[in-house]
Scaffold this active site. Structure first.
Site, PDB file in Angstrom:
ATOM      1  N   SER A  96       0.871  -1.181   0.000  1.00 20.46           N
ATOM      2  CA  SER A  96       0.000   0.000   0.000  1.00 20.46           C
ATOM      3  C   SER A  96       0.904   1.226   0.000  1.00 20.46           C
ATOM      4  O   SER A  96       1.540   1.544   1.007  1.00 20.46           O
ATOM      5  CB  SER A  96      -0.902   0.001   1.235  1.00 20.46           C
ATOM      6  N   LYS A 171      -7.221   1.723  -2.864  1.00 16.82           N
ATOM      7  CA  LYS A 171      -6.792   1.294  -1.531  1.00 16.82           C
ATOM      8  C   LYS A 171      -6.845   2.455  -0.546  1.00 16.82           C
ATOM      9  O   LYS A 171      -7.219   2.284   0.623  1.00 16.82           O
ATOM     10  CB  LYS A 171      -5.373   0.710  -1.583  1.00 16.82           C
ATOM     11  N   LYS A 239       0.027   5.558   8.212  1.00 26.53           N
ATOM     12  CA  LYS A 239       0.715   5.875   6.951  1.00 26.53           C
ATOM     13  C   LYS A 239      -0.281   5.954   5.809  1.00 26.53           C
ATOM     14  O   LYS A 239      -0.227   6.865   4.971  1.00 26.53           O
ATOM     15  CB  LYS A 239       1.779   4.812   6.691  1.00 26.53           C
TER      16      LYS A 239
END
Length: 295
Positions: A96, A171, A239
């Site tokens: 990701s 995502k 993150k």
């Protein structure tokens, strides 16, 4: 497509690589920590001592790494994956990362006659182990078709969502939805407990109505038990929410829930609990309410 180099054998990567072995692929694994590689060998895979060695004879290379800089370090440069992957091979990054990095990787791959897909996943460690991940794929339709046998060994919901970078954008949207759900679930649990209502029964009936969600189904038990063994770490979710915030800024969008979810997840990390499951956002909501959080 028989030989697959798999780089990054962590919480998600290890079971994913093992599932590829079970599906009949010849999997060559590399990881910075040697025990993870030895575990793959025990599962029927092969070991490599470097990225270059792992990809040298691979038809497909897969990376599953924590963040954009990790992927760039592995993929680019004279000792990187793209420098040693044979021409005509396929590179599938399932990490990701920032969509802009995914676009740059696709461009770098094209210069070396390597097709690149960004294919992040959702489902956490349970989905990785059960090969039931949701996989959102960006790249060309031709590269997606080549990778479908690999994806079929790892997930059950597999969608080509657009060109390079599109998988990472989807995502990011996924992580925004999950982060928001986690925060709301934490608040709902505290509301129920403070009012003296048994949360177990309350959440069961809520799960059967419009408020039901996969987050409620999978994370409410851990929150109620205050048990936060990681299936997806809070620092990684923090993150991901930074990526969402960056995308919103670049698109001149005002997405207030991004800020709330990101601040709560950042607070988990700031308290030294970034290695806990992202359901530990409950501890921050408890703290804000003047209650002693656990842990």
């Amino acid at each position: 497509m028989r030989v697959i180099a798999f780089i990054g054998l962590g919480t998600m990567g290890a079971p994913m690589a093992a599932n590829l072995v079970k599906a009949g692929f010849d999997v060559v694994g590399y990881n910075r920590s040697r025990p993870a590689v030895e575990n793959l060998v025990a599962a029927g895979g092969r070991a490599a001592s470097s990225v270059a060695e792992a990809v040298a004879s691979a038809e497909v290379a897969v990376t599953m790494l924590p963040d954009s800089p990790d992927v760039e370090a592995v993929a680019l440069g004279p000792d990187g994956l793209l420098a040693h992957l044979p021409a005509g091979a396929l590179y599938v990054d399932m990490s990701s990362i920032n969509p802009a990095v995914a676009v740059a990787l696709a461009a770098a791959g094209a210069q070396r006659d390597v097709e690149v897909l960004d294919a992040p996943v959702s489902g956490g460690e349970p989905g990785a182990r059960s090969a039931s991940l949701s996989i959102m794929v960006g790249g060309t339709a031709e590269a997606f078709a080549r990778a479908e046998p690999l994806f079929a060994a790892l997930g059950t919901t597999i969608v080509h969502v657009g060109p390079a970078g599109a998988g990472q954008t989807v995502k990011a949207a996924n992580q925004l939805l999950v982060g928001g759900h986690l925060a709301l679930l934490a608040e709902a649990i505290l509301l129920l407990e403070a009012a003296g209502v048994a949360p177990e029964g309350a959440l069961r009936v809520l799960a059967g109505g419009l408020a039901g969600s996969t987050v409620l189904d999978r994370k409410s038990g851990a929150m109620l038990a205050r048990s936060f063994a990681p299936s997806f770490r809070a620092d990684l979710h923090a993150k991901d929410l930074r990526i969402v915030a960056d995308l919103a800024r670049r698109s001149s969008l005002v997405l207030p829930t991004v800020s709330t979810a990101a601040q709560l997840m950042n607070a988990v990390v700031a308290r030294g609990n970034g290695d806990l499951d992202h359901a530990a956002v409950l501890t921050v909501v408890e703290l804000l309410s003047g209650r002693e959080p656990t842990p």
